[in-house]
Write a protein that holds these residues in place. Structure first.
Motif, short mmCIF file in Angstrom:
data_model
loop_
_atom_site.label_atom_id
_atom_site.label_comp_id
_atom_site.label_asym_id
_atom_site.label_seq_id
_atom_site.Cartn_x
_atom_site.Cartn_y
_atom_site.Cartn_z
N LEU A 19 0.84 -1.21 0.00
CA LEU A 19 0.00 0.00 0.00
C LEU A 19 0.87 1.25 0.00
O LEU A 19 1.75 1.42 0.84
N ARG A 74 -3.58 6.29 -4.51
CA ARG A 74 -3.32 5.10 -3.68
C ARG A 74 -3.12 3.90 -4.58
O ARG A 74 -3.88 3.69 -5.53
N LEU A 86 -9.80 -1.30 -1.63
CA LEU A 86 -8.98 -0.11 -1.83
C LEU A 86 -9.65 0.91 -2.74
O LEU A 86 -9.61 2.11 -2.47
#
Length: 363
Positions: A19, A74, A86
């Motif tokens: 991440l 992201r 996500l």
């Protein structure tokens, strides 16, 4: 409304892999979270520790999709209960926020609505997510306030945030977060603005609620001492990256990263005489718009060598299972000891410096 299950029924609830979170600013791109990976089982607590600006709060908000959509990038993967979350839309996340994942924020005075009664702030999520009627929701709110040890909950449910003390407001925040029985709780610096006695009460309350409800919890803090007896595993962040991760007992028994060691040595100790000078980590965290080429901690590290400034260390596994760290010259190793000795001989400043201000009496 508890989702409690037998303690033996552990399950993998959260999987974070690679991440990264970047903010596009006028100064340039800020990489606030850089390639972070970890897993968390239900019923377990992960302590995420680091100074202000280390990326720990952004990490939590990235996982929960609580960051603005504009000028934020992201990448990586966040799987909650096997589902990729996500890149879910806000509409889809509304089915997860509160009901599956919840957060206790750092400052309840800015998180609670100052013109809305306490009870309504708790019942709002109950009515939206669980569809309960007004009367039932109010009774549930009273029971939630009682469960977080708010005195006279029948009275407090009709009061406003400004009528409560700081500790009571934080308890209300916990009640709001727990209202729909989430399986995962993020506690972001939940005791920062509270005095020491109330801090301990809030931390004990969180641990009690987690145990009773069999939740997974991520406890975010700048204080390594806070997670010492409250987390199953600790992840230390610096400059947006994980620099060390280990089961709690392992970490305190055998710290490998110099930054972790510096955090530990800077904890105030009650057994020290009053007015003992506090130790602080010298220097400043890196500028994440222009991050250093090598190790982000190099300028503050007492073991720094040329390699540290030229190459970024990767997470490597220690001998102990589950223990990983990112350092070329780890503490407690021959190479680390030699690097420290060479720097002492050469007059390189240590990472820990004595603060000018004395510690208050009683710390």
């Amino acid at each position: 409304m508890s989702n409690a299950e037998p303690k033996g029924n552990s399950e993998r609830l959260l999987e974070v892999e690679g991440l990264s979170t970047k903010f596009l600013t006028a100064r340039g791109t800020v990489t606030a979270v850089d390639n972070v990976s970890f897993t968390l089982d239900r019923g377990k607590t992960l302590g995420v520790v680091g100074e202000s600006g280390s990326g720990k709060t952004v990490l939590s908000r990235s996982i929960m999709n609580l960051l603005p959509r504009k000028n934020v990038e992201r990448t990586g993967s966040v799987r909650f209960d096997g589902r990729e979350v996500l890149n879910l839309s806000d509409k889809d996340m509304r089915h997860i926020w509160g009901k599956e994942m919840a957060m206790v924020f750092q400052d309840p005075m800015t998180s609670l609505n100052p013109v809305m009664r306490i009870g309504k702030q708790i019942t709002e999520s109950l009515r939206i997510h669980l569809g309960v009627d007004k009367k039932t929701a109010r009774q549930e709110a009273i029971e939630l306030l009682r469960s977080v040890k708010i005195p006279e909950p029948e009275k407090r449910v009709d009061e406003y945030p400004h009528q409560l003390s700081g500790g009571m407001r934080q308890r209300v925040m916990i009640a709001v977060a727990l209202a729909c029985g989430p399986r995962m709780l993020f506690a972001d610096e939940p005791t920062t603005a509270l005095d020491v006695t109330v801090q301990a009460q809030i931390l004990n309350l969180l641990a009690e609620q987690q145990r009773d409800r069999f939740m997974a919890m991520v406890l975010v803090t700048h204080d390594l001492g806070v997670v010492a007896g409250r987390a199953d595993e600790i992840a230390v962040m610096y400059g947006g990256r994980l620099v060390e991760k280990a089961p709690t007992a392992t970490l305190f028994r055998s710290m490998k990263h110099p930054y972790t060691e510096a955090l530990f040595r800077s904890i105030p100790r009650i057994e020290n005489p009053s007015h003992t000078r506090l130790l602080a980590i010298g220097g400043r965290p890196p500028d994440l718009v222009n991050p250093p080429k090598g190790c982000a901690f190099a300028d503050r590290c007492p073991r720094v060598q040329t390699m540290c400034r030229e190459e970024r260390p990767k997470l490597v596994n220690a001998i102990t299972a589950g223990h990983s760290y990112a350092c070329f010259y780890p503490t407690g190793t021959p190479e680390g000891d030699k690097a420290l000795e060479d720097n002492i001989v050469a007059g390189v400043p240590a990472a820990l410096e004595v603060q000018i201000t004395d510690a208050p009496s009683g710390i």
